[in-house]
Scaffold this motif. Structure first.
Motif, PDB file in Angstrom:
ATOM      1  N   MET A  52       0.838  -1.195   0.000  1.00 55.81           N
ATOM      2  CA  MET A  52       0.000   0.000   0.000  1.00 55.81           C
ATOM      3  C   MET A  52       0.880   1.254   0.000  1.00 55.81           C
ATOM      4  SD  MET A  52      -2.986  -1.311  -0.077  1.00 55.81           S
ATOM      5  CE  MET A  52      -4.067   0.069   0.311  1.00 55.81           C
ATOM      6  N   LEU A  53       0.317   2.368  -0.459  1.00 50.01           N
ATOM      7  CA  LEU A  53       1.090   3.603  -0.543  1.00 50.01           C
ATOM      8  C   LEU A  53       1.574   4.061   0.831  1.00 50.01           C
ATOM      9  CD1 LEU A  53       2.195   5.928  -2.237  1.00 50.01           C
ATOM     10  CD2 LEU A  53      -0.008   7.092  -1.959  1.00 50.01           C
ATOM     11  N   ASN A  54       0.716   3.959   1.852  1.00 53.19           N
ATOM     12  CA  ASN A  54       1.151   4.402   3.185  1.00 53.19           C
ATOM     13  C   ASN A  54       2.311   3.551   3.703  1.00 53.19           C
ATOM     14  OD1 ASN A  54      -0.598   2.187   3.477  1.00 53.19           O
ATOM     15  ND2 ASN A  54      -1.115   2.750   5.580  1.00 53.19           N
ATOM     16  N   GLU A  55       2.319   2.255   3.363  1.00 52.81           N
ATOM     17  CA  GLU A  55       3.448   1.400   3.735  1.00 52.81           C
ATOM     18  C   GLU A  55       4.721   1.848   3.016  1.00 52.81           C
ATOM     19  OE1 GLU A  55       2.475  -3.051   4.168  1.00 52.81           O
ATOM     20  OE2 GLU A  55       0.996  -2.333   2.707  1.00 52.81           O
ATOM     21  N   THR A  56       4.568   2.221   1.760  1.00 51.38           N
ATOM     22  CA  THR A  56       5.711   2.679   0.959  1.00 51.38           C
ATOM     23  C   THR A  56       6.357   3.900   1.593  1.00 51.38           C
ATOM     24  OG1 THR A  56       4.512   1.952  -1.005  1.00 51.38           O
ATOM     25  CG2 THR A  56       6.427   3.343  -1.364  1.00 51.38           C
ATOM     26  N   LEU A  57       5.530   4.847   1.991  1.00 53.35           N
ATOM     27  CA  LEU A  57       6.055   6.078   2.578  1.00 53.35           C
ATOM     28  C   LEU A  57       6.747   5.804   3.906  1.00 53.35           C
ATOM     29  CD1 LEU A  57       3.085   8.499   1.771  1.00 53.35           C
ATOM     30  CD2 LEU A  57       5.181   8.105   0.464  1.00 53.35           C
ATOM     31  N   ASP A  58       6.168   4.917   4.702  1.00 57.22           N
ATOM     32  CA  ASP A  58       6.798   4.561   5.982  1.00 57.22           C
ATOM     33  C   ASP A  58       8.145   3.875   5.758  1.00 57.22           C
ATOM     34  OD1 ASP A  58       4.686   5.621   7.389  1.00 57.22           O
ATOM     35  OD2 ASP A  58       3.656   3.694   7.653  1.00 57.22           O
ATOM     36  N   LYS A  59       8.213   3.006   4.760  1.00 55.79           N
ATOM     37  CA  LYS A  59       9.474   2.319   4.471  1.00 55.79           C
ATOM     38  C   LYS A  59      10.532   3.302   3.978  1.00 55.79           C
ATOM     39  CE  LYS A  59       7.710  -2.344   3.618  1.00 55.79           C
ATOM     40  NZ  LYS A  59       8.424  -2.925   4.781  1.00 55.79           N
ATOM     41  N   LEU A  60      10.122   4.271   3.158  1.00 54.31           N
ATOM     42  CA  LEU A  60      11.069   5.285   2.694  1.00 54.31           C
ATOM     43  C   LEU A  60      11.620   6.074   3.877  1.00 54.31           C
ATOM     44  CD1 LEU A  60      12.490   6.970   0.517  1.00 54.31           C
ATOM     45  CD2 LEU A  60      10.395   8.343   0.325  1.00 54.31           C
ATOM     46  N   ALA A  61      10.743   6.494   4.772  1.00 55.90           N
ATOM     47  CA  ALA A  61      11.192   7.244   5.949  1.00 55.90           C
ATOM     48  C   ALA A  61      12.155   6.409   6.793  1.00 55.90           C
ATOM     49  CB  ALA A  61       9.987   7.678   6.776  1.00 55.90           C
ATOM     50  N   ASP A  62      11.844   5.129   6.980  1.00 56.98           N
ATOM     51  CA  ASP A  62      12.722   4.249   7.768  1.00 56.98           C
ATOM     52  C   ASP A  62      14.092   4.110   7.110  1.00 56.98           C
ATOM     53  OD1 ASP A  62      10.762   3.843   9.646  1.00 56.98           O
ATOM     54  OD2 ASP A  62      10.098   1.909   8.826  1.00 56.98           O
ATOM     55  N   ILE A  63      14.102   3.941   5.794  1.00 56.17           N
ATOM     56  CA  ILE A  63      15.376   3.805   5.074  1.00 56.17           C
ATOM     57  C   ILE A  63      16.239   5.045   5.280  1.00 56.17           C
ATOM     58  CG2 ILE A  63      16.397   3.770   2.749  1.00 56.17           C
ATOM     59  CD1 ILE A  63      14.015   1.952   1.926  1.00 56.17           C
ATOM     60  N   LEU A  64      15.638   6.221   5.121  1.00 51.61           N
ATOM     61  CA  LEU A  64      16.396   7.467   5.229  1.00 51.61           C
ATOM     62  C   LEU A  64      16.853   7.725   6.666  1.00 51.61           C
ATOM     63  CD1 LEU A  64      14.259   9.729   2.852  1.00 51.61           C
ATOM     64  CD2 LEU A  64      16.455   8.642   2.364  1.00 51.61           C
ATOM     65  N   LYS A  65      16.052   7.331   7.638  1.00 47.78           N
ATOM     66  CA  LYS A  65      16.437   7.528   9.041  1.00 47.78           C
ATOM     67  C   LYS A  65      17.541   6.563   9.457  1.00 47.78           C
ATOM     68  CE  LYS A  65      11.952   9.332  10.577  1.00 47.78           C
ATOM     69  NZ  LYS A  65      10.695   9.048  11.314  1.00 47.78           N
ATOM     70  N   ASN A  66      17.476   5.342   8.967  1.00 48.77           N
ATOM     71  CA  ASN A  66      18.434   4.321   9.391  1.00 48.77           C
ATOM     72  C   ASN A  66      19.795   4.462   8.724  1.00 48.77           C
ATOM     73  OD1 ASN A  66      16.572   3.129  11.108  1.00 48.77           O
ATOM     74  ND2 ASN A  66      15.799   1.727   9.534  1.00 48.77           N
ATOM     75  N   LYS A  67      19.828   4.932   7.488  1.00 47.40           N
ATOM     76  CA  LYS A  67      21.094   4.998   6.755  1.00 47.40           C
ATOM     77  C   LYS A  67      21.856   6.286   7.022  1.00 47.40           C
ATOM     78  CE  LYS A  67      20.527   1.031   4.727  1.00 47.40           C
ATOM     79  NZ  LYS A  67      21.367  -0.133   5.094  1.00 47.40           N
ATOM     80  N   GLY A  68      21.168   7.393   7.166  1.00 43.92           N
ATOM     81  CA  GLY A  68      21.847   8.667   7.391  1.00 43.92           C
ATOM     82  C   GLY A  68      22.202   9.357   6.088  1.00 43.92           C
ATOM     83  N   PRO A  69      22.205  10.690   6.073  1.00 42.52           N
ATOM     84  CA  PRO A  69      22.321  11.458   4.830  1.00 42.52           C
ATOM     85  C   PRO A  69      23.634  11.275   4.082  1.00 42.52           C
ATOM     86  CG  PRO A  69      22.428  12.904   6.756  1.00 42.52           C
ATOM     87  CD  PRO A  69      21.993  11.567   7.248  1.00 42.52           C
ATOM     88  N   LYS A  70      24.734  11.026   4.780  1.00 48.15           N
ATOM     89  CA  LYS A  70      26.025  10.920   4.095  1.00 48.15           C
ATOM     90  C   LYS A  70      26.089   9.728   3.148  1.00 48.15           C
ATOM     91  CE  LYS A  70      28.829  13.337   7.536  1.00 48.15           C
ATOM     92  NZ  LYS A  70      30.000  13.236   8.457  1.00 48.15           N
ATOM     93  N   ARG A  71      25.205   8.773   3.354  1.00 49.16           N
ATOM     94  CA  ARG A  71      25.220   7.563   2.534  1.00 49.16           C
ATOM     95  C   ARG A  71      24.072   7.535   1.531  1.00 49.16           C
ATOM     96  NH1 ARG A  71      29.517   4.828   2.093  1.00 49.16           N
ATOM     97  NH2 ARG A  71      28.636   2.739   2.319  1.00 49.16           N
TER      98      ARG A  71
END
Length: 552
Positions: free
Chosen positions: A57-76
């Motif tokens: 679902m779209l809401n799941e997609t957005l949550d996964k994107l946020a998790d990816i960006l929070k877990n990896k950090g901007p430098k990567r």
């Protein structure tokens, strides 16, 4: 409403919604449409979000994107944007990724190299407004094929004397009054050859760097220049007589394909500056002009973290966010972009193309007629707006909606409303000429009539020589009338003359599958001709911000 595709015409459309179906028609300044728009819905977009190729679902997609960006950090995290949609609002996503601290891959697959030379001389690359093209006595089309790439130019020039300069006898060349066939990447030499003749005539204009330019011009032997270009004296004299009369010079990407070719566009400008082509009502010179000149871009920024697009080393990143692009096919340096298969790749786009197919996360974007936007043109002087067509779509998300979600999720402030951005873009000197269309008043006068965009307002002549090593064979790439970049119906063939040198024929045999090769004597010898980059990009390697097309 406008067509979002990355081509010269920037068509104005009428959009009709009937029984849940959308239909396009030409309108106003662009009364008919190209093959791609007429067949737009035969190439269905992907409207379902996916995670590791499974529908979610779209809401799941957005949550996964946020998790990816929070877990990896901007430098990567690397941000890569293609040109799948030319609307200005498509750039709103940059506001989030700039706040977040991602690295931006900055550069061009297209006109950046040629524009570099234009900027050296003029300071900015501006369009030639259509009223000047209509006033011109002659039309000189140099390295461009408007019968394929700019179909709304054709009615403007049909009754004029037209010259085409190109390495390939294109449809435009066949419909011209004079065709000058040059060798690939020899346009610099032709510009220098004509410059010799202009200076020898003792009737020319001068500006900054002229003495250095003159030394370069006369450092070449005339006969050697003719040999490098592949033209004869009769052709040269005909061309010289025509350019002395004045006209509109419409240059294209064919003039700027090799690494040194930014000097070619500069050399062409220098030639026509001497002949008084700038700032006049019945003549001028235009490459791909800035579509944003004369309007505002609220998303223009100097990124804190950036890397030249063709210097990207994907080993430096864990997450790659790709918006409106298909790097696995459309980009040179394909060996590098193949690494996306082993990264956390997020694709935000319309189609399930090669890059989307290998993505960890696919976020479907709304179609252009489902969102508000504004675009200019790198051909004409008009600005066109989009209002949302009433089509219900809850599976996809617009660029603004995605940015709003991410800004809220990360606690970033400063995002304005969508309408405020549209108003800011249009807060310029514009004349409303019809429904959803404006004309830039800055083009009431000929471009550069008040001076150039250089440090002192003067034109700068070419002051660097061309350092190009002749190759045993050359690459010539062009647009296909049924494709745009990797979209729609690709031509995945390379065309070669069977009488070419053995070194080229052997290279083709060793590197290109037999089913991808067509032999034809309609192509000059020792040229690999490709309509698009889906096949040949595998062998093109570049460095820096702007792509060039040479095999090393």
């Amino acid at each position: 409403m406008f067509c979002p595709l990355d081509c010269w015409d920037s068509c104005k459309l009428k959009v009709k919604s009937e029984k849940l179906k959308v239909k396009f028609e030409g309108d106003s300044i662009t009364p008919y449409l190209c093959w791609k728009l007429n067949n737009y819905f035969k190439f269905p977009s992907e409207t379902t979000p996916k995670y590791n190729s499974k529908n979610i679902m779209l809401n799941e997609t957005l949550d996964k994107l946020a998790d990816i960006l929070k877990n990896k950090g901007p430098k990567r995290v690397l941000f890569v944007k293609g040109s799948g949609n030319m609307g200005i609002m498509q750039n709103v996503t940059k506001l989030f990724f700039e706040n977040y601290g991602a690295t931006f891959a900055v550069g061009s697959t297209c006109d950046g190299l040629g524009e570099e030379g234009i900027i050296k001389g003029r300071g900015k690359s501006l369009i030639l407004p259509t009223w000047i093209i209509k006033n011109a006595k002659n039309i000189i089309i140099w390295g461009r094929n408007p019968y394929v790439t700019n179909i709304h130019l054709i009615p403007m020039i049909k009754d004029k004397f037209t010259v085409t300069i190109d390495a390939i006898e294109t449809k435009t060349a066949k419909n011209s009054d004079l065709f000058i066939q040059v060798k690939p990447n020899s346009d610099f030499y032709l510009a220098i050859l004509l410059a010799q003749m202009v200076i020898e005539s003792e009737q020319y204009e001068v500006s900054d760097n002229f003495d250095e330019y003159k030394k370069i011009v006369f450092s070449y032997d005339k006969k050697d220049l003719m040999k490098k270009c592949g033209i004869n004296n009769e052709e040269l004299m005909k061309l010289f007589e025509i350019i002395k009369q004045g006209g509109a010079v419409l240059t294209g990407l064919g003039t700027a394909k090799c690494k040194e070719c930014w000097k070619t566009t500069w050399a062409i400008d220098s030639l026509f500056y001497m002949l008084g082509y700038f700032g006049k009502k019945d003549r001028g010179v235009a490459f791909l002009g800035s579509s944003g000149y004369g309007i505002n871009n609220p998303f223009s920024m100097n990124h804190k973290n950036k890397v030249p697009l063709w210097d990207v080393n994907l080993d430096d990143y864990e997450v790659v966010f790709v918006q409106a692009g298909n790097p696995l096919v459309s980009f040179p340096n394909r060996h590098e972009w193949q690494k996306l298969k082993n990264k956390t790749t997020v694709v935000f786009g319309k189609y399930m193309d090669e890059t989307a197919q290998i993505a960890t996360l696919f976020i479907p974007s709304k179609d252009f007629f489902e969102k508000k936007d504004v675009r200019g043109s790198y051909f004409h002087e008009y600005v066109i707006t989009n209002e949302k067509c009433k089509v219900k779509n809850e599976k996809c998300i617009s660029e603004y909606e995605l940015t709003k979600f991410l800004m809220n999720e990360f606690g970033f402030t400063g995002l304005k409303s969508e309408d405020e951005y549209i108003e800011e873009i249009l807060n310029a000197d514009l004349e409303k000429t019809g429904d959803e269309i404006y004309r830039k008043r800055v083009f009431d006068k000929p471009p550069y009539s008040d001076g150039f965009f250089t440090d002192n307002g003067k034109f700068k002549f070419l002051n660097e020589d061309f350092e190009y090593n002749k190759k045993p064979f050359e690459i010539v790439t062009a647009k296909h009338d049924k494709a745009l970049n990797s979209q729609f119906q690709r031509d995945e063939i390379i065309y070669i003359n069977p009488n070419s040198k053995n070194i080229m024929l052997r290279w083709v045999t060793e590197n290109i599958p037999e089913k991808r090769v067509v032999f034809t004597e309609n192509i000059p010898e020792n040229i690999i001709y490709a309509k698009g980059g889906s096949v040949i990009n595998e062998f093109i390697n570049c460095k820096g911000e702007n792509a060039y097309y040479e095999i090393h």
